[in-house]
Design an enzyme around this catalytic site. Structure first.
Site, mmCIF file in Angstrom:
data_model
loop_
_atom_site.group_PDB
_atom_site.id
_atom_site.type_symbol
_atom_site.label_atom_id
_atom_site.label_comp_id
_atom_site.label_asym_id
_atom_site.label_seq_id
_atom_site.Cartn_x
_atom_site.Cartn_y
_atom_site.Cartn_z
ATOM 1 N N HIS A 273 -44.384 24.947 -12.629
ATOM 2 C CA HIS A 273 -43.155 24.504 -11.983
ATOM 3 C C HIS A 273 -42.836 23.114 -12.487
ATOM 4 O O HIS A 273 -43.608 22.175 -12.284
ATOM 5 C CB HIS A 273 -43.304 24.501 -10.458
ATOM 6 C CG HIS A 273 -42.078 24.026 -9.748
ATOM 7 N ND1 HIS A 273 -41.065 24.882 -9.363
ATOM 8 C CD2 HIS A 273 -41.681 22.782 -9.365
ATOM 9 C CE1 HIS A 273 -40.104 24.193 -8.766
ATOM 10 N NE2 HIS A 273 -40.463 22.916 -8.757
ATOM 11 N N CYS A 274 -41.708 22.967 -13.136
ATOM 12 C CA CYS A 274 -41.321 21.696 -13.734
ATOM 13 C C CYS A 274 -40.402 20.949 -12.776
ATOM 14 O O CYS A 274 -39.314 21.438 -12.449
ATOM 15 C CB CYS A 274 -40.627 21.920 -15.075
ATOM 16 S SG CYS A 274 -40.164 20.387 -15.914
ATOM 17 N N VAL A 275 -40.832 19.787 -12.331
ATOM 18 C CA VAL A 275 -40.015 19.009 -11.400
ATOM 19 C C VAL A 275 -38.806 18.411 -12.090
ATOM 20 O O VAL A 275 -37.802 18.092 -11.438
ATOM 21 C CB VAL A 275 -40.856 17.898 -10.747
ATOM 22 C CG1 VAL A 275 -41.950 18.485 -9.881
ATOM 23 C CG2 VAL A 275 -41.438 16.955 -11.807
#
Length: 436
Positions: A273-275
């Site tokens: 999950h890429c912020v």
């Protein structure tokens, strides 16, 4: 709440650009953002009287505050503004302009800024909640650096129109790739074409409320739900089912899929999950994610070189960031030099991310698989942890990259399952809930 809101909209006329339906289902106006706030009045009264606050009072005030921060919108009424996008819009220009006054102040701010961002990342990541702070910071940084390039570097006359066009095209292509990445990572959904049968039972499951649907639960058995059960039956059949079954999404995940606790969905070939994009990176958008990184890095490196050539013309590019005499004599030059340093810090961070991604693709391992393998001590680490080889899906360097470049074309691969296992599964499920 939603039914009540829809009822209000049906009974009254269409919302204007400044009206909205609040969290209580009532029609309100953006001008009345400070009116009739009982929770805030009660909290202020308790504070003035030195009485202890209610445990839920502050959360109620925060909910009211976030619900009333709206911007007028032409269609569907006023839109809610996520407060997490506001701090970068204010803090980034202020800190960069402060850092341009003196090199010691600039060093302090440029050292503290990454620390603050990392602290906020771990703070939000621990809560497993979505935030638009990092996406807002990334987009505003790109836009603000381009704005300063146009207003402070271009008037110096050291940048040609061709160089300006290259930077502009790079910024546009980066945004286009980002939009394509944000379309979605590829969510795991039940395959309707592979539905074999439906088992109805009246025993409530452990993670479901028995009141829902009158205690009636329908389990749809699909061919995709039986992946991995073709070798053995009995205990191994049940273990495989428990391993692939997601109790939150209520689907059986195909191989290499994973559940994201931040997005709340199961993603095909979940990497991480890429912020920075506020989304997962999975089978569908992994290639465009790498393309976004490459385009941003090329544009950033080229822009930094143009800025340094303009403010430090007598220094070599490799030493200009470390030694640029007289750059703080003029505020405009100091601001450009500070922005070059800021862009360089961001570029180094994203370059490390790109290197890790390229290595993982070369070994055909996702970030999630590498983290799990390191936790279970089933992977081989090398080069200070940059290389994590699980040895499970690797097909060689060329084979791994060929699979990566074509993985988006096969979102629902067929899973052959023997018919005897299908019958075994149905009998096992029916007997289980019959005994309950």
């Amino acid at each position: 709440m939603k039914k009540r809101a829809y009822k209000v909209l049906e009974e009254e006329e269409t919302l204007c650009c400044c009206e909205y339906v609040n969290r209580l289902g009532e029609r309100s106006h953006v001008v009345a953002c400070c009116c009739d706030c009982e929770d805030l009045d009660d909290a202020c009264d308790r504070f003035m009287k030195r009485e202890p606050q209610k445990p839920e009072s502050l959360s109620h005030v925060a909910e009211v505050f976030t619900d009333r921060i709206r911007v007028p919108w032409l269609w569907g009424g006023a839109r809610k503004v996520d407060l997490s996008i506001i701090p970068p819009l204010i803090l980034l220009p202020v800190l960069l302009h402060l850092a341009a006054f003196h090199f010691l102040l600039g060093m302090a701010i440029l050292i503290a800024l990454p620390g603050l961002v990392l602290w906020y990342y771990y703070f939000t990541h621990r809560k497993k909640g979505q935030t638009l702070f990092f996406l807002s910071l990334a987009l505003f940084s790109l836009a603000y650096m381009y704005y300063l390039f146009i207003t402070n570097v271009l008037p110096r006359g050291d940048v040609s129109l061709v160089q300006l066009a290259v930077v502009t095209v790079g910024v546009i292509l980066t945004l286009v790739a980002l939009v394509h990445t944000k379309r979605g990572p590829g969510i795991v959904r039940p395959n309707k074409e592979a539905v074999h049968s439906t088992v109805t039972y009246y025993s409530p499951q452990a993670d479901r409320d028995p009141v829902i649907n009158g205690g009636r639960q329908d389990v749809t058995m699909t061919v995709a739900n039986r992946v991995g059960w073709s070798e053995h039956a009995g205990v191994e059949l049940k273990e495989s089912s428990q391993r692939n079954w997601c109790p939150v999404c209520r689907v059986v995940r195909p191989p290499r899929a994973g559940h994201c606790r931040i997005c709340g969905v199961c993603v095909l070939r979940l990497d991480h999950h890429c912020v920075w994009i506020n989304s997962c990176v999975g089978q569908v958008n992994h290639r465009s994610f790498l393309l976004t990184l490459v385009l941003f890095l090329l544009t950033s490196l080229y822009g930094i070189s143009l800025v340094l050539q303009s403010v430090c013309p007598n220094q070599h590019l490799l030493t200009a960031l470390l030694y640029c005499p007289g750059v703080y004599d003029q505020y405009s030059s100091a601001l450009c030099f500070t922005c070059a340093w800021y862009s360089g810090i961001v570029t180094c961070g994203l370059l490390h991310l790109l290197v890790v991604q390229v290595i993982n693709v070369s070994y055909n391992v996702t970030e999630r698989e590498a983290r799990i393998a390191l936790r279970d001590k089933t992977a081989r680490r090398a080069y200070w942890g940059l290389v994590v080889d699980t040895g499970v899906y690797s097909r060689g360097f060329r084979g791994n990259w060929a699979e990566f470049m074509t993985m988006g074309e096969k979102l629902n691969p067929p899973f052959p399952v023997p018919t005897e296992l299908v019958a075994l599964l149905e009998v096992d499920v029916q007997e289980k809930y019959k005994n309950e």
